[in-house]
Scaffold this motif. Structure first.
Motif, PDB file in Angstrom:
ATOM      1  N   ASP A   1      -9.293   3.471 -11.518  1.00 29.20           N
ATOM      2  CA  ASP A   1      -8.581   2.255 -11.913  1.00 29.20           C
ATOM      3  C   ASP A   1      -8.205   1.478 -10.647  1.00 29.20           C
ATOM      4  O   ASP A   1      -7.419   1.962  -9.825  1.00 29.20           O
ATOM      5  CB  ASP A   1      -7.336   2.623 -12.699  1.00 29.20           C
ATOM      6  CG  ASP A   1      -6.572   1.416 -13.222  1.00 29.20           C
ATOM      7  OD1 ASP A   1      -6.944   0.263 -12.911  1.00 29.20           O
ATOM      8  OD2 ASP A   1      -5.585   1.641 -13.940  1.00 29.20           O
ATOM      9  N   ILE A   2      -8.773   0.298 -10.493  1.00 30.62           N
ATOM     10  CA  ILE A   2      -8.552  -0.513  -9.294  1.00 30.62           C
ATOM     11  C   ILE A   2      -7.079  -0.868  -9.108  1.00 30.62           C
ATOM     12  O   ILE A   2      -6.618  -1.046  -7.978  1.00 30.62           O
ATOM     13  CB  ILE A   2      -9.455  -1.773  -9.306  1.00 30.62           C
ATOM     14  CG1 ILE A   2     -10.910  -1.339  -9.119  1.00 30.62           C
ATOM     15  CG2 ILE A   2      -9.054  -2.765  -8.231  1.00 30.62           C
ATOM     16  CD1 ILE A   2     -11.925  -2.443  -9.211  1.00 30.62           C
ATOM     17  N   SER A   3      -6.319  -0.893 -10.174  1.00 31.64           N
ATOM     18  CA  SER A   3      -4.892  -1.212 -10.027  1.00 31.64           C
ATOM     19  C   SER A   3      -4.153  -0.150  -9.209  1.00 31.64           C
ATOM     20  O   SER A   3      -3.036  -0.398  -8.731  1.00 31.64           O
ATOM     21  CB  SER A   3      -4.222  -1.387 -11.396  1.00 31.64           C
ATOM     22  OG  SER A   3      -4.150  -0.152 -12.077  1.00 31.64           O
ATOM     23  N   GLU A   4      -4.770   1.019  -9.005  1.00 27.41           N
ATOM     24  CA  GLU A   4      -4.170   2.040  -8.142  1.00 27.41           C
ATOM     25  C   GLU A   4      -3.993   1.529  -6.715  1.00 27.41           C
ATOM     26  O   GLU A   4      -3.175   2.049  -5.964  1.00 27.41           O
ATOM     27  CB  GLU A   4      -5.022   3.314  -8.119  1.00 27.41           C
ATOM     28  CG  GLU A   4      -4.995   4.082  -9.427  1.00 27.41           C
ATOM     29  CD  GLU A   4      -5.791   5.365  -9.340  1.00 27.41           C
ATOM     30  OE1 GLU A   4      -6.013   5.889  -8.239  1.00 27.41           O
ATOM     31  OE2 GLU A   4      -6.201   5.849 -10.415  1.00 27.41           O
ATOM     32  N   TYR A   5      -4.749   0.521  -6.344  1.00 26.79           N
ATOM     33  CA  TYR A   5      -4.692  -0.020  -4.986  1.00 26.79           C
ATOM     34  C   TYR A   5      -3.607  -1.061  -4.796  1.00 26.79           C
ATOM     35  O   TYR A   5      -3.397  -1.540  -3.694  1.00 26.79           O
ATOM     36  CB  TYR A   5      -6.057  -0.588  -4.566  1.00 26.79           C
ATOM     37  CG  TYR A   5      -7.193   0.397  -4.738  1.00 26.79           C
ATOM     38  CD1 TYR A   5      -7.080   1.695  -4.268  1.00 26.79           C
ATOM     39  CD2 TYR A   5      -8.367   0.018  -5.355  1.00 26.79           C
ATOM     40  CE1 TYR A   5      -8.119   2.602  -4.430  1.00 26.79           C
ATOM     41  CE2 TYR A   5      -9.403   0.923  -5.502  1.00 26.79           C
ATOM     42  CZ  TYR A   5      -9.276   2.208  -5.042  1.00 26.79           C
ATOM     43  OH  TYR A   5     -10.297   3.110  -5.198  1.00 26.79           O
ATOM     44  N   ASP A   6      -2.913  -1.416  -5.869  1.00 27.67           N
ATOM     45  CA  ASP A   6      -1.860  -2.434  -5.777  1.00 27.67           C
ATOM     46  C   ASP A   6      -0.764  -2.045  -4.785  1.00 27.67           C
ATOM     47  O   ASP A   6      -0.124  -2.906  -4.192  1.00 27.67           O
ATOM     48  CB  ASP A   6      -1.236  -2.701  -7.151  1.00 27.67           C
ATOM     49  CG  ASP A   6      -2.179  -3.469  -8.068  1.00 27.67           C
ATOM     50  OD1 ASP A   6      -3.183  -4.042  -7.560  1.00 27.67           O
ATOM     51  OD2 ASP A   6      -1.937  -3.485  -9.287  1.00 27.67           O
ATOM     52  N   SER A   7      -0.568  -0.760  -4.604  1.00 25.55           N
ATOM     53  CA  SER A   7       0.500  -0.313  -3.707  1.00 25.55           C
ATOM     54  C   SER A   7       0.102  -0.315  -2.235  1.00 25.55           C
ATOM     55  O   SER A   7       0.938  -0.104  -1.358  1.00 25.55           O
ATOM     56  CB  SER A   7       0.955   1.096  -4.091  1.00 25.55           C
ATOM     57  OG  SER A   7      -0.119   2.004  -3.928  1.00 25.55           O
ATOM     58  N   ILE A   8      -1.162  -0.597  -1.946  1.00 25.14           N
ATOM     59  CA  ILE A   8      -1.635  -0.623  -0.566  1.00 25.14           C
ATOM     60  C   ILE A   8      -1.251  -1.956   0.070  1.00 25.14           C
ATOM     61  O   ILE A   8      -1.523  -3.018  -0.484  1.00 25.14           O
ATOM     62  CB  ILE A   8      -3.168  -0.425  -0.494  1.00 25.14           C
ATOM     63  CG1 ILE A   8      -3.549   0.948  -1.012  1.00 25.14           C
ATOM     64  CG2 ILE A   8      -3.678  -0.621   0.941  1.00 25.14           C
ATOM     65  CD1 ILE A   8      -5.052   1.159  -1.124  1.00 25.14           C
ATOM     66  N   ASP A   9      -0.620  -1.890   1.225  1.00 20.42           N
ATOM     67  CA  ASP A   9      -0.280  -3.111   1.953  1.00 20.42           C
ATOM     68  C   ASP A   9      -1.528  -3.629   2.642  1.00 20.42           C
ATOM     69  O   ASP A   9      -2.225  -2.874   3.326  1.00 20.42           O
ATOM     70  CB  ASP A   9       0.786  -2.835   3.018  1.00 20.42           C
ATOM     71  CG  ASP A   9       2.126  -2.548   2.389  1.00 20.42           C
ATOM     72  OD1 ASP A   9       2.411  -3.098   1.309  1.00 20.42           O
ATOM     73  OD2 ASP A   9       2.891  -1.762   2.976  1.00 20.42           O
TER      74      ASP A   9
END
Length: 86
Positions: free
Chosen positions: A76-84
């Motif tokens: 799930d690409i939304s897992e990357y939302d937390s990456i700055d």
């Protein structure tokens, strides 16, 4: 179709990497360079970590679709939302 063995990746009958156990890499510490995102990410110096992860994940999703693999292999690409973004 890519020959996974060329890249040191034997495959299962469904086309997934033979080293996947469930959806986790069983040889993570000894994986080949083709699986080491920290090495491949540096190919585009103007790309952020988050941009690289998204691009790589979309490419993987395309391969999963093309080879008719199980949707469970998709991340799930939304897992990357937390990456700055760097």
């Amino acid at each position: 179709m890519m020959d996974p063995e060329v890249h040191g990746l034997p495959s299962k009958s469904d086309g997934s990497c033979a080293h996947l156990v469930g959806n986790l890499c069983s040889i993570h510490e000894d994986r080949p360079d083709i699986c080491r995102i920290e090495k491949l990410r540096n190919k585009k110096s103007d790309q952020t970590v988050k941009e690289y992860y998204i691009e790589a994940t979309k490419a993987c999703h395309t391969l999963i679709d093309l080879h008719g693999m199980d949707e469970a292999y998709k991340v799930d690409i939304s897992e990357y939302d937390s990456i700055d973004d760097e």
